[in-house]
Design a protein around this motif. Structure first.
Motif, PDB file in Angstrom:
ATOM      1  N   GLU A 202       0.819  -1.217   0.000  1.00 15.19           N
ATOM      2  CA  GLU A 202       0.000   0.000   0.000  1.00 15.19           C
ATOM      3  C   GLU A 202       0.854   1.269   0.000  1.00 15.19           C
ATOM      4  O   GLU A 202       0.440   2.313  -0.506  1.00 15.19           O
ATOM      5  N   GLY A 203       2.040   1.179   0.575  1.00 15.37           N
ATOM      6  CA  GLY A 203       2.986   2.284   0.540  1.00 15.37           C
ATOM      7  C   GLY A 203       4.394   1.735   0.502  1.00 15.37           C
ATOM      8  O   GLY A 203       4.666   0.654   1.031  1.00 15.37           O
ATOM      9  N   SER A 204       5.310   2.463  -0.137  1.00 17.31           N
ATOM     10  CA  SER A 204       6.685   1.976  -0.204  1.00 17.31           C
ATOM     11  C   SER A 204       7.621   3.120  -0.554  1.00 17.31           C
ATOM     12  O   SER A 204       7.229   4.110  -1.171  1.00 17.31           O
TER      13      SER A 204
ATOM     14  N   ARG B 138      -2.817   7.675   2.326  1.00 18.03           N
ATOM     15  CA  ARG B 138      -3.477   8.323   1.186  1.00 18.03           C
ATOM     16  C   ARG B 138      -4.292   7.324   0.384  1.00 18.03           C
ATOM     17  O   ARG B 138      -5.408   7.620  -0.055  1.00 18.03           O
ATOM     18  N   ARG B 139      -3.749   6.151   0.187  1.00 14.53           N
ATOM     19  CA  ARG B 139      -4.484   5.126  -0.561  1.00 14.53           C
ATOM     20  C   ARG B 139      -5.710   4.660   0.212  1.00 14.53           C
ATOM     21  O   ARG B 139      -6.752   4.356  -0.390  1.00 14.53           O
ATOM     22  N   MET B 140      -5.600   4.599   1.525  1.00 14.53           N
ATOM     23  CA  MET B 140      -6.769   4.250   2.335  1.00 14.53           C
ATOM     24  C   MET B 140      -7.861   5.310   2.193  1.00 14.53           C
ATOM     25  O   MET B 140      -9.044   4.993   2.104  1.00 14.53           O
ATOM     26  N   LYS B 141      -7.457   6.558   2.154  1.00 12.81           N
ATOM     27  CA  LYS B 141      -8.433   7.641   1.980  1.00 12.81           C
ATOM     28  C   LYS B 141      -9.076   7.562   0.602  1.00 12.81           C
ATOM     29  O   LYS B 141     -10.298   7.726   0.456  1.00 12.81           O
ATOM     30  N   GLU B 142      -8.269   7.296  -0.425  1.00  3.33           N
ATOM     31  CA  GLU B 142      -8.809   7.170  -1.780  1.00  3.33           C
ATOM     32  C   GLU B 142      -9.791   6.007  -1.882  1.00  3.33           C
ATOM     33  O   GLU B 142     -10.762   6.067  -2.644  1.00  3.33           O
ATOM     34  N   ALA B 143      -9.545   4.953  -1.111  1.00  2.00           N
ATOM     35  CA  ALA B 143     -10.444   3.788  -1.104  1.00  2.00           C
ATOM     36  C   ALA B 143     -11.617   3.962  -0.143  1.00  2.00           C
ATOM     37  O   ALA B 143     -12.406   3.047   0.050  1.00  2.00           O
ATOM     38  N   ARG B 144     -11.711   5.149   0.474  1.00  2.00           N
ATOM     39  CA  ARG B 144     -12.780   5.497   1.424  1.00  2.00           C
ATOM     40  C   ARG B 144     -12.794   4.596   2.653  1.00  2.00           C
ATOM     41  O   ARG B 144     -13.826   4.373   3.277  1.00  2.00           O
ATOM     42  N   MET B 145     -11.623   4.102   2.994  1.00  2.00           N
ATOM     43  CA  MET B 145     -11.484   3.358   4.247  1.00  2.00           C
ATOM     44  C   MET B 145     -11.415   4.328   5.427  1.00  2.00           C
ATOM     45  O   MET B 145     -11.791   3.982   6.546  1.00  2.00           O
ATOM     46  N   ILE B 146     -10.879   5.515   5.174  1.00  2.00           N
ATOM     47  CA  ILE B 146     -10.827   6.589   6.163  1.00  2.00           C
ATOM     48  C   ILE B 146     -11.280   7.874   5.480  1.00  2.00           C
ATOM     49  O   ILE B 146     -11.260   7.980   4.243  1.00  2.00           O
TER      50      ILE B 146
END
Length: 242
Positions: A27-29, A144-152
């Motif tokens: 998810e991040g790297s 950021r990816r979690m936000k884009e996926a609407r997890m947060i």
């Protein structure tokens, strides 16, 4: 007098490079390079939390650290083969984890765990500080990816943070020690700091003679300068994600 790696000033960072999104699966790297020290960091998101967080609505951020067998001059044994983590490894991964938890809103994260895996590809001093600086960026990308996926609903980062080493070598306070300088240092210190100058952790050791208040102030001043520069590099790298 020039430093062992050719730097001309005591307040000069080693050449720094930070590349984001280097792992296709995580998810991040990030790949972070400070001089000849190179650390590969991945951030993994899981829908679970440790037992002490279950039912609290709060998430968790943790870290694991390892050094590849030939990251140093001589081949080291893989700790997996030894059957246990060494004391240094355990100390560093705890440092990385608690540093990152300081700047993340755990309630906004929800009951999820983000694990930062910091793998040292090549070591020339400052592996723990490079790990923290790179891990923050990998963590930021995962959030950021979690936000884009609407997890947060928002990116729950309170502040940027970075880390750097400082020390007194041949009577001179210096920033960002490589291995040679770290070996020669009378005093060495690792500093973790947030963007506004507040400290998260100070790890200092005086080996040959006690550290004076004046010397401590000089080292903290150098660390602050270096960390402000590192945060600028972090922001540029994160902005490159679009």
């Amino acid at each position: 007098m020039a430093r062992p790696d050719g730097r001309e000033r005591p307040d000069q960072l080693r050449p720094f490079k930070l590349e984001m999104g280097v792992n296709a699966h995580a998810e991040g790297s990030a790949l972070v390079e400070m001089g000849r020290t190179r650390v590969w960091v991945t951030a993994s998101v899981e829908d679970r939390v440790p037992q002490h967080r279950r039912g609290t609505g709060h998430g968790w951020v943790t870290a694991e650290y390892s050094m590849l067998p030939r990251a140093t001059h001589d081949r080291g044994q893989r700790e997996a083969n030894a059957g246990r983590l060494g004391g240094r490894t355990h100390e560093i991964q705890r440092l990385v984890g608690r540093s990152l938890r300081t700047v993340v809103d755990m309630k906004a994260l929800g009951e999820r765990t983000i694990t930062l895996d910091c793998d040292v590809l090549q070591a020339d001093g400052g592996t723990r500080t490079a790990s923290i600086t790179g891990a923050f960026c990998a963590l930021y990308q995962a959030l950021r990816r979690m936000k884009e996926a609407r997890m947060i609903t928002a990116t729950p980062v309170r502040s940027y943070l970075a880390a750097v080493s400082v020390g007194i070598v041949e009577g001179e306070p210096r920033l960002d020690l490589d291995y040679t300088e770290d070996f020669l240092a009378h005093t060495d210190m690792n500093v973790v700091m947030v963007e506004d100058g507040r400290f998260i952790e100070l790890q200092a050791t005086a080996e040959k003679e006690p550290l004076s208040q004046q010397e401590l102030d000089a080292l903290l001043g150098l660390a602050g300068k270096g960390i402000r520069e590192l945060v600028t590099y972090q922001k540029r790298a994160i902005a490159s994600l679009g």
